[in-house]
Structures are given as C-alpha cells and as structure tokens.
Design a protein around this motif. Structure first.
Motif, PDB file in Angstrom:
ATOM      1  N   ILE A 160      30.510 -31.968 -97.894  1.00 19.70           N
ATOM      2  CA  ILE A 160      31.915 -31.843 -98.328  1.00 19.70           C
ATOM      3  C   ILE A 160      32.711 -30.768 -97.591  1.00 19.70           C
ATOM      4  N   PHE A 161      32.020 -29.899 -96.822  1.00 19.63           N
ATOM      5  CA  PHE A 161      32.757 -28.857 -96.094  1.00 19.63           C
ATOM      6  C   PHE A 161      33.310 -29.359 -94.755  1.00 19.63           C
ATOM      7  N   GLY A 162      32.996 -30.614 -94.406  1.00 20.39           N
ATOM      8  CA  GLY A 162      33.489 -31.162 -93.135  1.00 20.39           C
ATOM      9  C   GLY A 162      34.932 -31.657 -93.273  1.00 20.39           C
ATOM     10  N   VAL A 163      35.634 -31.764 -92.137  1.00 18.53           N
ATOM     11  CA  VAL A 163      37.032 -32.206 -92.153  1.00 18.53           C
ATOM     12  C   VAL A 163      37.112 -33.680 -92.594  1.00 18.53           C
ATOM     13  N   PHE A 164      38.050 -34.001 -93.450  1.00 19.90           N
ATOM     14  CA  PHE A 164      38.296 -35.354 -93.976  1.00 19.90           C
ATOM     15  C   PHE A 164      37.124 -35.928 -94.775  1.00 19.90           C
ATOM     16  N   ARG A 165      36.259 -35.054 -95.270  1.00 18.63           N
ATOM     17  CA  ARG A 165      35.113 -35.544 -96.063  1.00 18.63           C
ATOM     18  C   ARG A 165      35.496 -35.531 -97.543  1.00 18.63           C
ATOM     19  N   ARG A 166      35.424 -36.723 -98.177  1.00 19.52           N
ATOM     20  CA  ARG A 166      35.807 -36.833 -99.584  1.00 19.52           C
ATOM     21  C   ARG A 166      34.769 -37.655-100.322  1.00 19.52           C
ATOM     22  N   LEU A 167      34.537 -37.285-101.568  1.00 15.96           N
ATOM     23  CA  LEU A 167      33.604 -38.078-102.368  1.00 15.96           C
ATOM     24  C   LEU A 167      34.379 -38.977-103.335  1.00 15.96           C
ATOM     25  N   HIS A 168      35.612 -38.591-103.604  1.00 18.18           N
ATOM     26  CA  HIS A 168      36.394 -39.353-104.591  1.00 18.18           C
ATOM     27  C   HIS A 168      37.670 -39.814-103.927  1.00 18.18           C
ATOM     28  N   THR A 169      37.582 -40.903-103.191  1.00 20.83           N
ATOM     29  CA  THR A 169      38.730 -41.331-102.398  1.00 20.83           C
ATOM     30  C   THR A 169      39.742 -42.121-103.200  1.00 20.83           C
ATOM     31  N   VAL A 170      39.251 -42.903-104.134  1.00 22.17           N
ATOM     32  CA  VAL A 170      40.166 -43.843-104.814  1.00 22.17           C
ATOM     33  C   VAL A 170      40.865 -43.190-105.997  1.00 22.17           C
ATOM     34  N   GLU A 171      40.055 -42.659-106.893  1.00 25.09           N
ATOM     35  CA  GLU A 171      40.629 -42.247-108.175  1.00 25.09           C
ATOM     36  C   GLU A 171      41.451 -40.965-108.112  1.00 25.09           C
ATOM     37  N   LEU A 172      41.118 -40.053-107.141  1.00 29.43           N
ATOM     38  CA  LEU A 172      41.869 -38.791-107.074  1.00 29.43           C
ATOM     39  C   LEU A 172      42.461 -38.627-105.686  1.00 29.43           C
ATOM     40  N   SER A 173      43.733 -38.220-105.655  1.00 26.51           N
ATOM     41  CA  SER A 173      44.349 -38.082-104.337  1.00 26.51           C
ATOM     42  C   SER A 173      43.876 -36.786-103.683  1.00 26.51           C
ATOM     43  N   GLY A 174      43.938 -36.763-102.360  1.00 23.15           N
ATOM     44  CA  GLY A 174      43.540 -35.549-101.635  1.00 23.15           C
ATOM     45  C   GLY A 174      43.430 -35.866-100.161  1.00 23.15           C
ATOM     46  N   THR A 175      43.298 -34.813 -99.368  1.00 21.32           N
ATOM     47  CA  THR A 175      43.254 -35.015 -97.921  1.00 21.32           C
ATOM     48  C   THR A 175      41.842 -34.908 -97.354  1.00 21.32           C
ATOM     49  N   GLY A 176      40.946 -34.281 -98.117  1.00 17.81           N
ATOM     50  CA  GLY A 176      39.593 -34.061 -97.598  1.00 17.81           C
ATOM     51  C   GLY A 176      39.532 -32.900 -96.615  1.00 17.81           C
ATOM     52  N   ILE A 177      40.565 -32.057 -96.643  1.00 17.86           N
ATOM     53  CA  ILE A 177      40.589 -30.926 -95.698  1.00 17.86           C
ATOM     54  C   ILE A 177      40.470 -29.588 -96.421  1.00 17.86           C
TER      55      ILE A 177
ATOM     56  N   LEU B 184      38.302 -28.049 -98.408  1.00 16.61           N
ATOM     57  CA  LEU B 184      37.078 -27.239 -98.267  1.00 16.61           C
ATOM     58  C   LEU B 184      36.837 -26.830 -96.808  1.00 16.61           C
ATOM     59  N   SER B 185      37.287 -27.691 -95.848  1.00 15.12           N
ATOM     60  CA  SER B 185      37.138 -27.287 -94.435  1.00 15.12           C
ATOM     61  C   SER B 185      38.019 -26.070 -94.175  1.00 15.12           C
ATOM     62  N   ILE B 186      39.185 -26.031 -94.842  1.00 20.43           N
ATOM     63  CA  ILE B 186      40.059 -24.860 -94.685  1.00 20.43           C
ATOM     64  C   ILE B 186      39.357 -23.640 -95.271  1.00 20.43           C
ATOM     65  N   CYS B 187      38.709 -23.815 -96.450  1.00 25.75           N
ATOM     66  CA  CYS B 187      37.978 -22.700 -97.065  1.00 25.75           C
ATOM     67  C   CYS B 187      36.903 -22.188 -96.114  1.00 25.75           C
ATOM     68  N   LYS B 188      36.163 -23.133 -95.514  1.00 26.57           N
ATOM     69  CA  LYS B 188      35.048 -22.752 -94.623  1.00 26.57           C
ATOM     70  C   LYS B 188      35.595 -21.993 -93.407  1.00 26.57           C
ATOM     71  N   ALA B 189      36.668 -22.557 -92.810  1.00 25.33           N
ATOM     72  CA  ALA B 189      37.239 -21.912 -91.627  1.00 25.33           C
ATOM     73  C   ALA B 189      37.743 -20.510 -91.984  1.00 25.33           C
ATOM     74  N   ALA B 190      38.357 -20.383 -93.181  1.00 25.07           N
ATOM     75  CA  ALA B 190      38.900 -19.079 -93.584  1.00 25.07           C
ATOM     76  C   ALA B 190      37.775 -18.064 -93.763  1.00 25.07           C
ATOM     77  N   VAL B 191      36.706 -18.468 -94.496  1.00 23.82           N
ATOM     78  CA  VAL B 191      35.589 -17.539 -94.733  1.00 23.82           C
ATOM     79  C   VAL B 191      34.957 -17.129 -93.401  1.00 23.82           C
ATOM     80  N   GLU B 192      34.792 -18.090 -92.515  1.00 23.64           N
ATOM     81  CA  GLU B 192      34.166 -17.759 -91.220  1.00 23.64           C
ATOM     82  C   GLU B 192      35.046 -16.814 -90.419  1.00 23.64           C
ATOM     83  N   ARG B 193      36.349 -17.000 -90.497  1.00 21.82           N
ATOM     84  CA  ARG B 193      37.247 -16.069 -89.785  1.00 21.82           C
ATOM     85  C   ARG B 193      37.152 -14.678 -90.378  1.00 21.82           C
TER      86      ARG B 193
END
Ligand code: ADP
Length: 525
Positions: free
Chosen positions: A465-482, A484-493
């Motif tokens: 789930i930390f990868g870009v555009f990775r989503r487990l709930h595509t249909v029922e909940l809206s979202g971009t899948g980005i 957690l990738s933003i969280c990961k990039a921020a923590v690494e920075r």
C-alpha cells in the motif's frame, strides 16, 4: 684368578655406576694378584696383562681409565710398551702409572718424557695406589659424562637446525640487539647471501626497520602478529616482507626468532583489489550521477506533464459544467447520464493530477526549511483541516503530549493529515472511528504511532500500500492511491522510515520513526 693366565678380566659384582676399565701390566703373576687385591675395593673392571704385547692388544680393544705399567719386564719393558701405547690414537691420552722398584732420575725423566702421569715405587702402599687410581676413575667418569652431555647437546642442536630448515619461511635467530646467531637456508635464497656471511652480522642489513625496542614489546606479547617491513637483498633490491617475531629465553640470554616471507604477490594482489575498488567506486559514482540526473529529468517531466495537463482538464470540467447548465432540461436521461460521467472522470483526473504534483513536491530534492517543530501543533492543524470529515463521521482524534522535533513542518503536516484521514476513511461500519496518536523516544530519535479502529489491512498488503497508485478499496471508497506514497516520501526526506501493523477487522497502527539528527542520518545513507 690365577696369575698364570697372561690376560684376565675381573668383573666386580657390585652395583652402582658402570665400572670403568683399568689395566695392570706386570710380568710377575704374583704382583698382578697383589694389584688385583689392592684395587678390588674400587669396584672397577680390572684387566691384567703379563707383557707389553698383551697390553698393546688390549689397548686396541678397550679404553682404559688408567694403565699401571711395570717398568722392568722382559722382551718389551715398561717404557717401550708406554711408547707403543702413546703411538696409538686410541690410547694417546690414557694416563700411565709406572710401577718400579728403582728411584732413578734417569727412569723418572724417561717415564715423564713418555707421558707418564705418575710413578709408584715398590713395595706398593695399597692406600696410595687406591687413592691415585680413584682419581683416574673419577676423571674418566667426568669425561664420560661430559661426552654424553656434549652428544646430547649436539643432538638437540641438530634437531633444532632441522626444525629451522623445515620451516616454510626464512628464519633468523638473533640477539635482542639484532646480531644474527643462526639462519636457515631459506634466508640464503631470499636475500642472496650465504649463511656463513650473515652469522655475526646485524639483521638490519636485511630488514633495515627491524627495531631493538621491538624486542621489549614482543617479550610482553608472545603471539606477535605479522608486520610488514621492507627486506633488502644482497644486490640492493628490496621487497615487501611479512615478519613475525617471537622471543625465547635461551640458557644465557633472550633470543629473537624472526620469520620472514616475501609477500610481493600478496601486496600486488592487494594493490590490484584496491585499484579495482577505486575503479568500481568511480563507476558507481558515475552511474549514481547518471541515475540521479535521469531521476531529476523524470521528476521534471512528471511535474510538467501534471502541470500542463491540469489546464485542459480544468477546461473540460468547466465546459462540461456550463454545457450541463446550458442544456439543462433539454437532454434525455441517457445523454445527461453521459455528461455526468464525463464530469466525474474529468474531476477524478484533476484530483489525481493534484495528488501527483503533491507527491512530486514532497519527494523533490533541494533545500527546505529545517526547524524545531512542535508536533502537538501540527496534529491540531491537521485535525482542523479535516474538520468537515471528522464532523460528518463523528470521529474522535486524540493524542498524548507529542515532542518538538527538528523537521520540515509542511511534511509533518502532510504526514499527520494523510494518516488521520485514512484512519477515518477506512473506518469500520460497526463503530465510530477513534484515532489515537502517540510517540515514544528511542535511542536515535522518536517513533510516532497513528492508531485507528478501522477495517484493518490484510498482512500481504502491508508493504504494497505504500506504492504510488496502490489501492485496496477502489470501488467503494474514493481516493487516488497516492496518500501513503506521499507519507513514505515525506518520512524518507526527514531521514526516517514508515511501516504499518494491522489486524484485519480491528484496526491498524501506522508507525514512523524520525531521527534526532536527521542530517547525520541522511549523510550515512
Ligand atoms: P487512497 O486512500 O487514496 O486509496 P492511500 O495511499 O492513502 O490511497 O492508501 C492506499 C490504500 O491503503 C488504500 O486504498 C487502502 O486500501 C489502504 N489503507 C490506507 N490506510 C488505511 C487504514 N488506515 N486502514 C485500512 N486500510 C488503509
């Protein structure tokens, strides 16, 4: 024993040290019997001869501690016999005691000339004879002992040399100040000197850096590790040598064994490895530079693409909305449906592009403001941004006092906001969402935890789930899948790492660790 026998042996049955051999020569058997009786208490092996010829024959086969020789004998007198005895190698040094009845100076001179050790005058006084012979017996014993010790010593030395020769290295034995006492044949081969030339020289002519003070040091630690010094051959050329020294206590002084081996090939191999490493490092640096420049190019491209696409998408959105207002009521159900699909997709595309720009912004390289950031304030700000969602869902967000950390505020804000909103978004239909934020100080910094009571994540997706555009709930909940990738990039920075633990059906805990000294952390990466 009968004096009629010209030659006889008397082996005395007494225990003790091996008896030494004595020879008594007299043409008168009675005298021989008398001598035998006098010498019996000495417990030695006495041989008897009645003439010079027999005496000489016995001297061929035996080593006597002393010979008692009668001067006056027929055929070959005592002096002639003595002369013959002296002329033979085996008996050249055998002590001779002349027995004579005449005290003549002439006899004395002749006797001493022939190497007589003493004269005994007849009639013989038993005590005098015994004490004289005893001296020769002791003398012989001492000689024998000395000989045995010398042989033992020779044997040990031979063994020592053999060991030295068998050693795979050039071996030198020196005094503490470096004087060479012994060298094996490998020394000749290695340094091109003959061993004889080296004995007595100083080891520094072979190993100039060999130190005297080193001897003191090695005496403290017997297992001395191999050191490297230069060896100098006879022709002046030098080579790298591996040197091991070990001192040992000889009978009278401390000696140093120095083992020397030519390590030219080892040093060459090391130099080759070193060159290869330098070359590898250069290539890695080159590749890294190429990669980071292509990364930068990609980032710029993604940024430009997301930026440039934004305008046409916004236009499509705006025109779709105007169109649907303009034709409001004039379109059939099917056509209005199509229009709203276009509107939905255009707005989603707009959302995705926005999220993508945010991701690029967070992960971009370059300087940003580092400052002490109060995490309590950041959490409060994130909650305020999410006020609408929190009110709609009745969620509660709580935190225990959080630390002030060196950080980039905007990144921390992003992090808290994404994790809190996910915690609410992926809530369970069975309970009101509760988000708890906490932190613990660690050896290297802090670990933050954002815990929810939501739907949880299956173990197999915890990293996915930390990868870009990775989503487990595509249909029922809206979202971009980005998010957690933003969280990961921020923590690494910020020099840290992020991970999640979860129990499907019960909730998840998103943890991230931040270092106390982020600059050091990024330097060591
Ligand atoms: P988005 O939320 O836009 O889908 P994210 O990157 O934030 O994208 O999350 C990726 C996926 O991880 C989500 O689609 C969701 O399936 C899962 N996920 C994220 N946070 C949680 C959470 N707190 N509880 C359960 N699943 C979550």
């Amino acid at each position: 024993m009968s004096p009629k026998h010209t030659t006889s042996e008397l082996t005395l049955p007494f225990p003790g040290p091996t008896p030494v051999k004595l020879l008594a020569v007299d043409d008168d058997p009675h005298n021989l019997v008398a001598l035998q009786a006098i010498l019996e208490p000495l417990n030695q092996e006495l041989m008897l001869a009645e003439n010079g010829t027999d005496a000489l024959r016995l001297c061929l086969d035996h080593d006597f501690a002393a010979i008692l020789l009668d001067v006056r004998m027929p055929v070959m007198d005592g002096f002639e016999t003595a002369e013959m005895i002296r002329s033979r190698r085996r008996s050249r040094r055998t002590p001779i005691l002349f027995l004579t009845a005449y005290r003549s100076d002439e006899q004395l001179f002749r006797g001493y000339d022939l190497g007589a050790v003493d004269f005994l005058f007849k009639p013989i006084v038993p005590e005098v004879l015994q004490s004289k012979v005893r001296v020769f017996v002791e003398l012989r014993r001492s000689e024998e002992l000395l000989q045995r010790q010398t042989e033992d010593l020779k044997r040990t030395e031979r063994r020592f040399r053999d060991v030295l020769e068998a050693a795979p290295d050039a071996m030198l034995i020196t005094t503490e100040d470096g004087k060479i006492e012994l060298a094996n044949s490998r020394v000749d081969m290695l340094f091109q000197y003959s061993r004889e030339t080296l004995i007595g020289q100083n080891i520094r002519m072979l190993i100039p850096e060999w130190e005297c003070s080193m001897a003191e040091r090695v005496r403290e630690s017997l297992a001395q590790a191999e050191i490297r010094q230069m060896g100098v051959r006879r022709d002046g050329t030098s080579f790298p040598a591996g040197i091991t020294r070990s001192p040992f206590q000889a009978s009278d002084a401390v000696l140093i064994t120095t083992a020397i081996r030519d390590i030219t090939s080892q040093v060459d191999a090391e130099a080759r490895i070193e060159r290869t490493n330098v070359e590898l490092e250069r290539r890695v640096a080159e590749r890294t530079a190429a990669l980071s420049s292509s990364n930068e190019a990609l980032r710029q491209f993604a940024w430009a693409a997301s930026h440039d696409l934004q305008e046409p998408i916004r236009t499509v959105l705006a025109y779709t909305q105007w169109l649907s207002e303009a034709v409001n009521g004039h379109l059939g159900k099917r056509e209005s449906g199509m229009l709203s699909v276009i509107e939905d997709h255009a707005s989603r595309l707009n959302q995705l592009l926005g999220a993508l720009r945010q991701y690029i912004h967070v992960s971009e390289s370059g300087q940003q403001e580092w400052a002490p950031v109060d995490c309590n304030e950041v959490a409060a700000a994130a909650v305020s941004t999410l006020q609408t969602l929190i009110q709609e869902t009745g969620a509660s967000v709580e935190w225990s006092p959080l630390p002030i950390v060196p950080s980039i505020e905007i990144l921390l804000h992003q992090l808290f906001q994404n994790l809190i909103s996910n915690g609410i978004k992926y809530r369970s239909s069975e309970r009101t969402p509760v988000i708890r934020i906490s932190s613990t100080a660690t050896k290297t910094g802090w670990t933050f935890s954002v815990m929810d009571n939501g739907i949880g994540i299956d173990a197999q997706y915890l990293e996915y789930i930390f990868g870009v555009f990775r989503r487990l709930h595509t249909v029922e909940l809206s979202g971009t899948g980005i998010g957690l990738s933003i969280c990961k990039a921020a923590v690494e920075r910020l020099g840290g790492r992020i991970w999640v633990e979860s129990t499907p059906g019960s909730g998840s805990v998103f943890n991230f660790a931040l270092p106390r000294d982020p600059h050091r952390e990024s330097r060591t990466k």
